[in-house]
Design an enzyme around this catalytic site. Structure first.
Site, PDB file in Angstrom:
ATOM      1  N   VAL A  12       0.845  -1.207   0.000  1.00 23.62           N
ATOM      2  CA  VAL A  12       0.000   0.000   0.000  1.00 23.62           C
ATOM      3  C   VAL A  12       0.872   1.246   0.000  1.00 23.62           C
ATOM      4  O   VAL A  12       0.594   2.212  -0.732  1.00 23.62           O
ATOM      5  CB  VAL A  12      -0.957  -0.004   1.203  1.00 23.62           C
ATOM      6  CG1 VAL A  12      -1.705   1.320   1.325  1.00 23.62           C
ATOM      7  CG2 VAL A  12      -1.960  -1.157   1.098  1.00 23.62           C
ATOM      8  N   LYS A  37      15.338  -2.250   9.493  1.00 22.20           N
ATOM      9  CA  LYS A  37      16.341  -2.827   8.568  1.00 22.20           C
ATOM     10  C   LYS A  37      16.491  -2.002   7.282  1.00 22.20           C
ATOM     11  O   LYS A  37      17.478  -2.096   6.570  1.00 22.20           O
ATOM     12  CB  LYS A  37      15.989  -4.284   8.222  1.00 22.20           C
ATOM     13  CG  LYS A  37      14.749  -4.512   7.384  1.00 22.20           C
ATOM     14  CD  LYS A  37      14.591  -6.021   7.093  1.00 22.20           C
ATOM     15  CE  LYS A  37      13.488  -6.446   6.169  1.00 22.20           C
ATOM     16  NZ  LYS A  37      12.314  -5.699   5.982  1.00 22.20           N
ATOM     17  N   SER A  38      15.490  -1.149   7.010  1.00 20.45           N
ATOM     18  CA  SER A  38      15.555  -0.326   5.790  1.00 20.45           C
ATOM     19  C   SER A  38      16.072   1.080   6.059  1.00 20.45           C
ATOM     20  O   SER A  38      16.354   1.834   5.119  1.00 20.45           O
ATOM     21  CB  SER A  38      14.156  -0.227   5.154  1.00 20.45           C
ATOM     22  OG  SER A  38      13.678  -1.516   4.835  1.00 20.45           O
ATOM     23  N   CYS A 126     -10.532  -1.868   3.226  1.00 22.17           N
ATOM     24  CA  CYS A 126     -10.691  -1.792   1.766  1.00 22.17           C
ATOM     25  C   CYS A 126     -12.067  -2.306   1.311  1.00 22.17           C
ATOM     26  O   CYS A 126     -12.770  -1.645   0.541  1.00 22.17           O
ATOM     27  CB  CYS A 126      -9.586  -2.565   1.071  1.00 22.17           C
ATOM     28  SG  CYS A 126      -9.180  -4.124   1.814  1.00 22.17           S
ATOM     29  N   ARG A 227     -11.179 -15.221   0.303  1.00 23.44           N
ATOM     30  CA  ARG A 227      -9.934 -14.876  -0.382  1.00 23.44           C
ATOM     31  C   ARG A 227      -9.865 -15.652  -1.693  1.00 23.44           C
ATOM     32  O   ARG A 227     -10.039 -16.881  -1.702  1.00 23.44           O
ATOM     33  CB  ARG A 227      -8.722 -15.219   0.486  1.00 23.44           C
ATOM     34  CG  ARG A 227      -7.427 -14.725  -0.074  1.00 23.44           C
ATOM     35  CD  ARG A 227      -7.275 -13.236   0.023  1.00 23.44           C
ATOM     36  NE  ARG A 227      -7.257 -12.761   1.401  1.00 23.44           N
ATOM     37  CZ  ARG A 227      -7.406 -11.496   1.747  1.00 23.44           C
ATOM     38  NH1 ARG A 227      -7.633 -10.601   0.831  1.00 23.44           N
ATOM     39  NH2 ARG A 227      -7.366 -11.129   3.007  1.00 23.44           N
ATOM     40  N   HIS A 234     -10.746  -6.190  -5.209  1.00 22.69           N
ATOM     41  CA  HIS A 234     -11.760  -6.968  -4.493  1.00 22.69           C
ATOM     42  C   HIS A 234     -13.083  -6.877  -5.260  1.00 22.69           C
ATOM     43  O   HIS A 234     -13.416  -5.824  -5.811  1.00 22.69           O
ATOM     44  CB  HIS A 234     -11.981  -6.398  -3.089  1.00 22.69           C
ATOM     45  CG  HIS A 234     -10.864  -6.597  -2.125  1.00 22.69           C
ATOM     46  ND1 HIS A 234      -9.786  -7.438  -2.344  1.00 22.69           N
ATOM     47  CD2 HIS A 234     -10.649  -6.034  -0.904  1.00 22.69           C
ATOM     48  CE1 HIS A 234      -8.973  -7.397  -1.307  1.00 22.69           C
ATOM     49  NE2 HIS A 234      -9.458  -6.550  -0.413  1.00 22.69           N
TER      50      HIS A 234
HETATM   51  C1  2RA Z   1      -7.689  -7.904   3.307  1.00 23.86           C
HETATM   52  N1  2RA Z   1      -9.081  -5.987   3.894  1.00 23.86           N
HETATM   53  O1  2RA Z   1      -8.112  -7.795   2.151  1.00 23.86           O
HETATM   54  C2  2RA Z   1      -7.956  -6.821   4.335  1.00 23.86           C
HETATM   55  C3  2RA Z   1      -6.730  -6.024   4.639  1.00 23.86           C
HETATM   56  N2  2RA Z   1      -6.209  -5.361   3.521  1.00 23.86           N
HETATM   57  O2  2RA Z   1      -7.017  -8.856   3.723  1.00 23.86           O
END
Ligand code: 2RA
Length: 329
Positions: A12, A37-38, A126, A227, A234
């Site tokens: 992001v 670390k960056s 999101c 998912r 999405h």
């Molecule tokens: C997801 N909305 O899509 C959550 C976090 N970005 O896993």
């Protein structure tokens, strides 16, 4: 305008930097912040190299705005420290979203509520942002009574580890696992962690954040978050029951006239929203708008958006743009 981007090297954060250039944000100085670390490494931004700062260095620089996408724990610890030096924080984690003293903002819906005294502003989840973008005009005109949403969430929502797992599985390579199951050619009904009530945190975010953003606890929302091995954005199947009768043509016209929404609704010529085509775009795409005759005043729609853009970075940058335009920072 001095702006810190905390989590500047993440999925992001990288899009946030791209948008600051794309949208010609009035930046006088950039303070990129990433993990220890960056620190000290160089980050290229708008043709110049910037040194990656530590969190304390960034706080000491007293930026006008700090845009966070670094997880809830980092935000809970450091957002107040930025606020204490006068910085306005826009946080993309879930840390502050349901805090009654913090505003949860989708600019097209409720940016008007922002004041200069708001020093920690929450960017919604999101999958919530794209849904409320479509619900808001319907709620204003007809009143929303009940929402049933099923999401089909891009693997990018989980982060770079899961994106790498999908790439490895697709090419038959063994690598680190973000999920205990194969992602490739699979649908996993598990976004974030499961709670006592059998829902996941992702589903509860969709349910609770919607009420807060639309400022209406009477709206009943239930969600299933899945998912899917998809890049680009999405997708959501949303069934909405309204409080009064409507004409489908009026609904389509209302949505198409709403800033930030593109209606793609010509299934007869295969024109409907799809994540592959929403990638790298800032709008929310709505299609498959059709009446649900099983209930009075109900309809179905299909909502797609780039979860890294309007679902996260674009919404956060739009909040920053509003703060600057209204001289709140
Ligand atoms: C997801 N909305 O899509 C959550 C976090 N970005 O896993």
């Amino acid at each position: 305008m001095k702006v810190a981007v905390v989590g500047a090297t993440g999925l992001v954060g990288t899009v946030m930097l791209k948008l600051l250039v794309e949208r010609k944000f009035p930046l006088t100085d950039l303070i990129p912040v990433a993990s220890e670390k960056s620190v000290g490494k160089q980050l290229e931004f708008n043709g110049k190299n910037y040194r990656i700062h530590s969190m304390q260095e960034a706080i000491d620089a007293q930026p006008n705005i700090a845009i966070f996408s670094a997880g809830g724990e980092v935000s809970l610890e450091f957002a107040p420290k930025f606020a204490a030096v006068g910085t306005t924080v826009i946080d993309n984690s879930s840390a502050w979203r349901m805090d009654p003293d913090k505003k949860l903002i989708v600019p097209e819906i409720n940016a008007w509520a922002l004041r200069a005294s708001d020093k920690i502003i929450a960017n919604p989840n999101c999958s919530t942002i794209q849904m409320v973008m479509a619900l808001n005009p319907l709620n204003k005109k007809y009143g929303v009574k009940r929402v049933i949403v099923s999401t089909y969430q891009s693997i990018t929502g989980t982060g770079v580890k899961a994106v790498n797992q999908l790439a490895n599985e697709s090419s038959g390579v063994k690598g680190e696992m973000a999920y205990p199951y194969q992602i490739h050619q699979n649908c996993i009904p598990h976004c974030d962690v499961f709670l006592e009530n059998g829902y996941t945190k992702e589903e509860m975010k969709l349910m609770k954040e919607t009420n807060k953003i639309l400022a209406d606890d009477n709206i009943k929302v239930t969600a299933t978050a899945v998912r899917v091995p998809v890049m680009g954005g999405h997708s959501e199947s949303v069934n909405v029951e309204l409080n009064m009768p409507f004409e489908l043509a009026d609904v389509r016209k209302l949505l198409s006239e709403t800033e930030g929404i593109t209606v793609q609704d010509q299934p007869e010529v295969n024109n409907y929203p799809m994540p592959f085509y929403s990638k790298d775009k800032n709008d929310v795409f709505v299609g498959r708008i059709r009446r649900d005759d099983t209930r009075d005043n109900a309809l179905n729609m299909w909502i797609v958006a780039d979860n890294l853009r309007k679902g996260a970075a674009t919404n956060a940058i739009q909040i920053a743009e509003y703060l600057v335009k209204q001289a709140l920072v």
